[in-house]
Scaffold this motif. Structure first.
Motif, PDB file in Angstrom:
ATOM      1  N   VAL A  84       9.828  -3.684   4.868  1.00 16.12           N
ATOM      2  CA  VAL A  84       9.089  -2.441   5.046  1.00 16.12           C
ATOM      3  C   VAL A  84       9.455  -1.130   4.331  1.00 16.12           C
ATOM      4  N   ALA A  85      10.870  -1.054   4.861  1.00 19.28           N
ATOM      5  CA  ALA A  85      11.706   0.210   4.503  1.00 19.28           C
ATOM      6  C   ALA A  85      11.969   0.323   3.022  1.00 19.28           C
ATOM      7  N   ALA A  86      12.068  -0.786   2.421  1.00 19.54           N
ATOM      8  CA  ALA A  86      12.313  -0.607   0.890  1.00 19.54           C
ATOM      9  C   ALA A  86      11.187  -0.570   0.306  1.00 19.54           C
ATOM     10  N   ASN A  87       9.916  -1.263   0.701  1.00 22.42           N
ATOM     11  CA  ASN A  87       8.549  -0.499   0.066  1.00 22.42           C
ATOM     12  C   ASN A  87       8.491   0.843   0.058  1.00 22.42           C
ATOM     13  N   VAL A  88       8.734   1.175   1.303  1.00 22.38           N
ATOM     14  CA  VAL A  88       8.393   2.939   1.513  1.00 22.38           C
ATOM     15  C   VAL A  88       9.280   3.643   0.578  1.00 22.38           C
ATOM     16  N   LYS A  89      10.476   3.058   0.519  1.00 20.25           N
ATOM     17  CA  LYS A  89      11.395   3.725  -0.651  1.00 20.25           C
ATOM     18  C   LYS A  89      10.959   3.597  -1.907  1.00 20.25           C
ATOM     19  N   ASN A  90      10.435   2.518  -2.245  1.00 18.74           N
ATOM     20  CA  ASN A  90       9.570   2.191  -3.669  1.00 18.74           C
ATOM     21  C   ASN A  90       8.492   2.932  -3.910  1.00 18.74           C
ATOM     22  N   ARG A  91       7.851   2.946  -2.964  1.00 21.23           N
ATOM     23  CA  ARG A  91       6.324   3.897  -3.030  1.00 21.23           C
ATOM     24  C   ARG A  91       6.791   5.299  -2.927  1.00 21.23           C
ATOM     25  N   ASN A  92       7.958   6.072  -2.869  1.00 20.72           N
ATOM     26  CA  ASN A  92       8.239   7.315  -2.613  1.00 20.72           C
ATOM     27  C   ASN A  92       7.345   7.901  -1.465  1.00 20.72           C
ATOM     28  N   SER A  93       7.402   7.226  -0.322  1.00 19.75           N
ATOM     29  CA  SER A  93       6.545   7.594   0.862  1.00 19.75           C
ATOM     30  C   SER A  93       7.375   8.396   1.766  1.00 19.75           C
ATOM     31  N   ASN A  94       6.748   9.194   2.378  1.00 19.01           N
ATOM     32  CA  ASN A  94       7.380  10.100   3.527  1.00 19.01           C
ATOM     33  C   ASN A  94       7.394   9.078   4.966  1.00 19.01           C
ATOM     34  N   ALA A  95       6.660   7.962   4.819  1.00 14.79           N
ATOM     35  CA  ALA A  95       6.731   7.480   5.988  1.00 14.79           C
ATOM     36  C   ALA A  95       8.297   7.122   6.869  1.00 14.79           C
TER      37      ALA A  95
END
Length: 417
Positions: A84-95
């Motif tokens: 999930v953290a890798a996906n957040v990074k790939n999506r350039n999200s602030n989550a």
């Protein structure tokens, strides 16, 4: 004349948890619901064409005080934190995944304490039902009082933690299709290229100049009446828009879609359930002051809400809709030469394809929607390319997204349509 039919495509797992699957649960752990496959859409006027940098990811961030709570599998997030953290990074999200997991662990610990105290209180209550000496009864009364006070404090903590966890978790973007390119706009890949750019023996005019010469647009009068980024369509432009709308709906209906004309004002909670931010600094949504309602920015919002609070029999799936509506967007941050004229306007007409299906059928239906789009564009004789959008160009609810970009001679470049 510069007017073009506009289509794009997004596959998304909807956060509308009140659409409950009968026998299948979606593979997406963040949104447990029937899968909504949404292909957006036939924008009937050139005013709907978007060529400026995409701001969708900001548009989908959840407001600080969500009116609605998505059914999120917090345990799955905790158990798959790295992915999930890798996906957040790939999506350039602030989550903040670390904070989500931390809050979830705290919530579970407080929940255990609350359950333990409730069990103790029940034991005390049962003991007080029997015959007791006055001193022993008084002791139990004091014990029950202390347990109640501790419970009140812990239950308040539990409520606050629940709200905070929900708020943070609703900022987490959907997981991403494994074939989506990772990175920004430059990393997007071309799925298909159709036709070739036309060559002209004369200087090509852009749509603003063409509209002025042909007397089919009026931006000045619209600015006086409504403000900047509004327009009047006139003469042949009116007939062209109406013709494109009718043609797009008719063609899609031939493929088994049910036509709809949707409400254009919806409740803010419905906007939020569809993954949009109804209020906030960067919102693209017009809210109606003094009410819980908003103007829609896309027909997918009222179509997405049409089956709220319903249990849909699996045997009735898929449900296919083609919906026409006017759309309203604040276009916060849109400026510059790329937004001149009918680009990035506040109001436009759009035809939307929308499918509710079983999760395991989502990829095949998404492919069907893309093929419909490509067939429609090809039949108009446009030179275009279909792009598999990279992770940073996906809105938070999207699982995968394809954009269609047509060659625009007046600009000398491709632009999203």
């Amino acid at each position: 004349m510069g007017l073009k039919l506009c289509l794009s495509s997004t596959l998304k797992f909807s956060p509308i948890s009140i659409l409950r699957p009968i026998s299948q649960s979606t593979k997406n752990p963040l949104r447990r619901s029937l899968l909504l496959v949404r292909a957006l859409s036939a924008d009937a006027a050139a005013g709907t064409t978007t060529i400026a940098p995409d701001t969708t990811p900001d548009d989908f961030r959840v407001a600080k005080a969500p009116q609605w709570k998505a059914a999120i599998d917090f345990k799955w997030i905790r158990e798959n934190k790295e992915a999930v953290a890798a996906n957040v990074k790939n999506r350039n999200s602030n989550a903040n995944i670390d904070l989500v997991v931390e809050l979830y662990d705290k919530l579970m610990n407080v929940q255990k304490e609350v359950e333990g105290l409730r069990a103790e209180r029940n034991v005390v209550a049962n003991r007080m039902k029997g015959k007791l000496e006055p001193s022993e009864r008084q002791k139990l009364v004091e014990e029950g009082k202390n347990l109640k006070e501790r419970l009140v404090t812990l239950e308040e903590d539990l409520l606050n933690l629940t709200d905070e966890l929900q708020q943070e978790a609703q900022c987490v973007p959907n997981m991403t299709h494994p074939d989506v390119p990772v990175g920004g706009e430059d990393c997007s890949s071309i799925r298909k290229m159709v036709g070739k750019a036309s060559e002209f023996s004369f200087s090509v005019k852009d749509h603003v100049q063409l509209g002025k010469d042909l007397n089919i647009f009026d931006f000045d009068a619209a600015a006086e009446v409504s403000g900047s980024k509004f327009y009047y369509l006139k003469n042949e432009a009116v007939m062209l828009e109406m013709g494109l709308i009718n043609w797009a709906v008719s063609e899609v209906m031939k493929r088994g879609f049910t036509p709809l004309i949707t409400p254009e004002i919806v409740r803010s909670s419905v906007v939020e359930k569809c993954g949009f931010q109804p209020r906030g600094t960067n919102t693209q949504v017009y809210s109606i002051e003094g009410s819980d309602q908003c103007l829609i920015g896309t027909a997918e919002i009222p179509v997405g809400g049409i089956h709220m609070d319903s249990i849909i029999p699996e045997s009735s799936l898929p449900l296919k809709y083609v919906a026409f509506s006017h759309c309203f967007r604040t276009e916060a941050g849109a400026a510059g030469a790329a937004t001149r004229g009918l680009y990035r306007v506040h109001q436009f007409s759009k035809v939307e394809m929308f499918i509710l299906c079983r999760p395991e059928e989502s990829n095949s239906f998404h492919e069907e929607l893309i093929e419909i789009e490509e067939e429609l564009f090809s039949s108009l004789g446009l030179h275009f390319k279909t792009i598999d959008m990279a992770t940073q160009d996906l809105g938070a609810p999207a699982y995968r997204k394809f954009d269609v970009e047509a060659w625009m001679p007046g600009l000398g470049r491709y632009g999203e349509v």
